[in-house]
Design a protein around this motif. Structure first.
Motif: not given
Length: 174
Positions: A45-47, A51-52, A64-66, A152-153
């Protein structure tokens, strides 16, 4: 939804159980992640948030990230939608949308996940989600561009996301 031809054909539920039409994201690049609050991959979640924010700096209206919380893998997201929302905000400062808790496999799987899995099968052609934090990249055209495993980070996805963003999009006449 066998007739679906694009990501935009689906309407999952938001955190309040209301319809969330993916057609509202037309011409955006979207990263889909099935999430969980009590998983070894939960620190992603932090990464994802970093990124977002980084991608939104230069593409504020195009990315957007969902997050789709899922409790199907060893009951690693047992809370209700409000608990999940609070956890993501309090522990990781998540500002991207976290939708309603959903199934990603099985007879009650969210239709958009069924479609994504058929468009981009996993390892050995398997059409199932293997674990929490699998990721799908949706291009502006509503097609799956890439699928990544849980391992995958988030920071490794930036290049592919930026590549998709550079492709531009057709502006709606609406």
């Amino acid at each position: 939804m066998a007739s679906a031809t694009s990501f935009y054909d689906f309407t999952p539920k938001d955190k309040k159980g209301q319809p969330f039409p993916l057609s509202d994201l037309r011409n955006k690049v979207v990263l889909i992640v099935n999430t969980a609050s009590k998983c070894g991959f939960t620190p992603q979640f932090e990464g994802l948030e970093k990124l977002y924010k980084k991608v939104k700096e230069t593409n504020p209206d195009d990315f957007v990230i969902l997050g789709f919380p899922c409790n199907q893998f060893m009951n690693q997201d047992p809370g209700d939608n409000d608990t999940i929302q609070s956890f993501c905000l309090t522990n990781y400062g998540v500002s991207f949308p976290i939708l309603g808790k959903t199934d990603v496999n099985g007879p009650n799987a969210e239709p958009v996940f069924e479609w994504m899995k058929s468009e981009a099968p996993g390892l050995l052609g398997l059409k199932r989600i293997k674990w929490n934090f699998e990721k799908f990249l949706i291009g502006r055209d509503g097609k799956v561009k890439q699928r990544w495993a849980s391992t995958a980070k988030p920071e490794t996805l930036e290049g592919k996301i930026l590549e998709e963003l550079k492709k531009g999009g057709a502006k709606s006449e609406l």
